[in-house]
Write an enzyme that holds these catalytic residues in place. Structure first.
Site, PDB file in Angstrom:
ATOM      1  N   VAL A   1      49.913  72.478  81.544  1.00  0.00           N
ATOM      2  CA  VAL A   1      49.628  73.774  82.171  1.00  0.00           C
ATOM      3  C   VAL A   1      50.010  74.934  81.254  1.00  0.00           C
ATOM      4  CG1 VAL A   1      49.724  72.978  84.555  1.00  0.00           C
ATOM      5  CG2 VAL A   1      51.840  73.662  83.404  1.00  0.00           C
ATOM      6  N   CYS A   2      50.148  74.651  79.963  1.00  0.00           N
ATOM      7  CA  CYS A   2      50.475  75.704  79.006  1.00  0.00           C
ATOM      8  C   CYS A   2      49.225  76.078  78.217  1.00  0.00           C
ATOM      9  CB  CYS A   2      51.569  75.237  78.050  1.00  0.00           C
ATOM     10  SG  CYS A   2      52.213  76.563  77.031  1.00  0.00           S
ATOM     11  N   ILE A   3      48.973  77.377  78.077  1.00  0.00           N
ATOM     12  CA  ILE A   3      47.794  77.847  77.346  1.00  0.00           C
ATOM     13  C   ILE A   3      48.201  78.748  76.182  1.00  0.00           C
ATOM     14  CG2 ILE A   3      46.152  77.581  79.245  1.00  0.00           C
ATOM     15  CD1 ILE A   3      46.544  80.547  79.888  1.00  0.00           C
TER      16      ILE A   3
END
Length: 325
Positions: free
Chosen positions: A172-174
């Site tokens: 869930v890291c961008i």
């Protein structure tokens, strides 16, 4: 330098020396304590809360409590009052320094403190490490996150007892999309690169998609592996439960997402829905058994025997067998 990640590496088995995987010891030592497995749930609001941390501590697992909307001093007081070790997260802002001062004033000392910011190779982290070592010298300080050998060397020299490696590889890291920087897509190589210069434990943070990735992380230098998505989505998970088409999900979002921050500023995380997996205890048992199996495939009986195996890179310019030299 070889560039690879979890999905294009396989470890090569060695002659098995045990009759059953149950003979293999998956435990690991960190900060003077022994833990059942080399895995820790990510310190995120949709992964851990007070009750989960208490259960983990009471059952032999490491944990790091998140730092959002939490009174750290009260948390430490309550955990130690239950006879549990206290493991908290801090940032590098004035309220975090105030928290340290409150610990000193109340005679409390967390056993573990994780300095937890997205770009941990910074003077602000150096200053916080120094402050912690002055005010709470008995705390085991984990600092991060970083992604280069230079950063690991600096954090260790600044006084960190362990470093957390991984910038943006999480589900869930961008960060890599928003900034163009990070270890997403080559996290395992970054871990190997950083471990070569490390003299203290490394916690590999992010990019884990299956239990076998834990063994790969240990092989390339991790003492502990921090995992978000595999630990999210359980019955006990603090994320909101959502039902779609008859299936139950738990929300899971990054610590730098607008869902976590409550505002759409400096966003480097996103929100997804994880299918409900059942009970966390069952996942932890399965994870321990899978790590035990990994140890048996390594030809050893102890966790760190995994570091002795060779590996192959699948596809790409670096493809082929890589012997342990």
């Amino acid at each position: 330098m070889e560039i690879f990640d979890y999905d294009n590496i396989l470890l090569l088995p060695r002659k098995c020396r045990v009759e059953s995987r149950s003979e293999c010891d998956a435990s690991v030592e960190l900060g003077g304590r022994s833990f059942r497995i080399p895995a820790v749930p990510a310190n995120m609001k949709t992964v851990v809360d007070e009750s989960i941390c208490t259960w983990l501590a009471q059952n032999g697992y490491f944990y790091v409590m998140h730092r959002f909307d939490l009174d750290n001093v009260q948390f430490v007081r309550e955990m130690q009052g239950k006879g549990c070790f206290a493991s908290i997260s801090l940032g590098v802002k004035k309220p975090d320094y105030d928290t340290v001062d409150r610990f000193v004033a109340e005679g409390l000392c967390p056993e573990y403190i994780t300095i937890d910011i997205a770009h941990g190779h910074a003077d602000s982290v150096k200053n916080m490490i120094g402050y912690l070592k002055e005010k709470l010298p008995r705390s085991f300080v984990i600092a991060g996150n970083v992604g280069t050998p230079e950063a690991v060397i600096d954090l260790e020299n600044w006084g960190a007892d362990a470093t957390k490696v991984g910038i943006g590889p999480g589900k869930v890291c961008i960060t890599k999309l928003k900034t163009g920087f990070g270890t997403g897509g080559w996290q395992l190589s970054a871990l190997k690169w950083c471990a070569r210069v490390a003299t203290k434990p490394i916690i590999a943070d992010g990019g884990i998609r299956s239990h076998g990735d834990i063994a790969k992380s240990v092989r390339f230098g991790a003492t502990m592996v921090m995992i978000g998505s595999l630990f999210a989505g359980h019955e006990e998970s603090p994320g909101q439960t959502v039902e779609e088409n008859g299936q139950r999900f738990k929300e899971y979002y990054g610590s730098a997402s607008d869902f976590n921050k409550g505002e759409y500023k400096h966003v480097e995380g996103k929100r997804i829905l994880e299918p409900v997996k059942g009970l966390l205890a069952n996942t932890l048992i399965e994870m321990e058994q899978d790590v035990q199996s990994s140890i048996s495939y390594s030809g050893g009986k102890k966790l760190m025997d995994i570091r002795k195996v060779n590996y192959v890179i699948l596809g790409g310019d670096n493809a082929g067998e890589h012997l342990l030299m």
